[in-house]
Motif scaffolding. Sequence first.
Motif, PDB file in Angstrom:
ATOM      1  N   SER A 386       0.818  -1.137  -0.169  1.00 33.82           N
ATOM      2  CA  SER A 386       0.067   0.081   0.110  1.00 33.82           C
ATOM      3  C   SER A 386       0.692   1.234  -0.008  1.00 33.82           C
ATOM      4  N   PRO A 387       0.346   2.494  -0.127  1.00 31.01           N
ATOM      5  CA  PRO A 387       0.914   3.820  -0.427  1.00 31.01           C
ATOM      6  C   PRO A 387       1.763   3.775   1.222  1.00 31.01           C
ATOM      7  N   ALA A 388       2.934   4.547   0.777  1.00 30.04           N
ATOM      8  CA  ALA A 388       3.900   4.860   2.182  1.00 30.04           C
ATOM      9  C   ALA A 388       2.880   5.553   3.081  1.00 30.04           C
ATOM     10  N   GLY A 389       2.981   5.216   4.444  1.00 30.89           N
ATOM     11  CA  GLY A 389       2.197   5.769   5.453  1.00 30.89           C
ATOM     12  C   GLY A 389       0.918   5.259   5.719  1.00 30.89           C
ATOM     13  N   THR A 390       0.456   3.939   4.772  1.00 31.17           N
ATOM     14  CA  THR A 390      -0.716   3.454   5.033  1.00 31.17           C
ATOM     15  C   THR A 390      -0.562   1.916   5.444  1.00 31.17           C
ATOM     16  N   GLU A 391      -1.618   1.115   5.627  1.00 26.59           N
ATOM     17  CA  GLU A 391      -1.748   0.091   6.160  1.00 26.59           C
ATOM     18  C   GLU A 391      -2.780  -0.829   5.255  1.00 26.59           C
ATOM     19  N   SER A 392      -2.371  -2.045   4.724  1.00 27.62           N
ATOM     20  CA  SER A 392      -3.383  -3.013   4.080  1.00 27.62           C
ATOM     21  C   SER A 392      -3.674  -4.047   4.947  1.00 27.62           C
ATOM     22  N   VAL A 393      -4.749  -4.207   5.397  1.00 29.14           N
ATOM     23  CA  VAL A 393      -4.906  -5.157   6.648  1.00 29.14           C
ATOM     24  C   VAL A 393      -6.334  -5.947   6.355  1.00 29.14           C
ATOM     25  N   TRP A 394      -6.284  -7.259   6.684  1.00 30.75           N
ATOM     26  CA  TRP A 394      -7.288  -8.231   7.011  1.00 30.75           C
ATOM     27  C   TRP A 394      -7.702  -8.545   8.133  1.00 30.75           C
ATOM     28  N   ALA A 395      -8.770  -9.251   8.478  1.00 31.13           N
ATOM     29  CA  ALA A 395      -9.042 -10.140   9.511  1.00 31.13           C
ATOM     30  C   ALA A 395      -9.908 -11.215   9.169  1.00 31.13           C
ATOM     31  N   TYR A 396      -9.737 -12.213   9.804  1.00 30.31           N
ATOM     32  CA  TYR A 396     -10.982 -13.448   9.603  1.00 30.31           C
ATOM     33  C   TYR A 396     -11.248 -14.052  10.853  1.00 30.31           C
ATOM     34  N   SER A 397     -12.551 -14.607  10.728  1.00 30.33           N
ATOM     35  CA  SER A 397     -12.782 -15.302  12.119  1.00 30.33           C
ATOM     36  C   SER A 397     -13.743 -16.892  11.649  1.00 30.33           C
ATOM     37  N   HIS A 398     -13.608 -17.964  12.139  1.00 32.23           N
ATOM     38  CA  HIS A 398     -14.459 -18.848  11.779  1.00 32.23           C
ATOM     39  C   HIS A 398     -15.715 -18.864  12.693  1.00 32.23           C
TER      40      HIS A 398
END
Length: 531
Positions: A386-398
């Motif tokens: 992702s662009p500098a200073g940002t964050e690409s995030v995921w989360a999952y749950s069953h």
Amino acid sequence: MTPSPTSSADAVVVGAGPNGLVAANALADAGWDVVLVEANDTVGGAVRTAEVTAPGFRNDLFSAFYPLAAASPVIQDLHLERHGLAWEQAPRVVTHVFPDGSATPIERTPEATAAVLEEQAPGDGDAWLEMVEQWQEVRDPLLDALFTPIPPVKAGTTLARRLGTDGLLEFTRLALLPVTRLGEERFVGEGPRALLTGNAMHSDLPPDAAGSGLFGWLLCMLGQDVGFPTPRGGAQSLADAMERRFTAAGGTVRTGARVEAVEVSGGRAVGVRLTSGERIGARRAVLADVDAPTLFNRLVGDEHLPEAYVRALSRFQWDHPTLKLNWALDGPIPWRSPEAVGAGTVHLGVGRHGFIDHSAAMATGRVSREPFVLLGQMTTADPSRSPAGTESVWAYSHLSHSLARDEVGLEATAEGMRRVIEEAAPGFAERVIAEHVQRPADLQAANSNLVDGAINAGTAHLHQQLVFRPANGLGRPETPVVGLFLAGASAHPGGGVHGACGWNAARAALGAEKAVRRRLLRTAWSRLLPS
């Protein structure tokens, strides 16, 4: 009589997930003419990346971190770095964040992890180093045993010789322990216990189930050994490198080509028929990186299978569905726990008893009040995401099977996941630029092997492992149909990006071909020799 095919090859590989790609590469390396057919427009199966949140944010749609790939001799022997693959590592491997804000990490070295554990609970640092020493003793033969067909004679013999009788009994006991019991026996503090349990719950085994200890121990030790690496640029980079290697070896890839049926003639797989009506003949073998129920019940058909096998397949059990959320953030996650900063993978939402409560919710079909959440900080691990200073995030749950298509239950689960993250990182919601939700049905629509969002192609419970995977049999890729080999994660050793299911299927196909040649040679010699 089966009509003549439109085209033909030595082998047709159905499905270009990591196992299908490994199988195709192995056959091409052996000099076979191989056609790899994939229903989607992109190879990779559950190893794919796309911009689904905001421009410039690369989100892994399914799997993201690959300790099994980094340790797998199958993947390593492909030398994918020669085909453009590069790995990235986060500063920390994984951190478990407790509801009160305390946290315990696996650091990049055993010594650093042990120092943290020792500070949290005296004695736990030495216990962790003892566990790492045990791992180092069994590592190579154990991985060989896990990634080869049943029975793993050579690897098992090496493992037994290395451990001795007492050591082998002790290790067998570890393999059968529930992860909660393993943690209680080895550690005083809650931190390492949570690390073991959280990693065990990457599978669908509840923490009090036999065998869950092995899963938790294995992932923790792999994390301490090879880390939780991720491909530079996205998970897709791993699949793309496999595809480039395969085509460089002379293989053919057909994307956007969905298989309607595996064609069987005289009890032998002779090719496939696509939904377009095109037929591709297979002179030697068909290998299927397809979940077992779809392969046998739909693509092959019960009429080509022994009645006992059909009956055994009717008992096939899926692992739990998955709900996954993806975000583009305008800055790093504002963690309360310093130990979560720099961790590629973060486990959160539960303490010691919360794991049991979450598993009970899945077992009883209710929405978990405090869901166990697995989260990935992808830009932390790989700045290209992702662009500098940002964050690409995921989360999952069953979640339970009864909630897989219950919109009210799914939204309640998603809201619980958001709440858990916000409590661990106040201000998280304010940093969200965009959110993309992948419901279980969405996961299946994007990859038909992920039935109702089950990511491991079948439960990891002991009754469907080893010789019982995918059904009563030999725990091998051979099937009741001659020339057809199961190359997907429904085969032993199961889910995870390690390539072993595809490699084992390719080895079985090559071995079957050699056996046929030997029989023909013996027949020819018998005719030449005087009686």
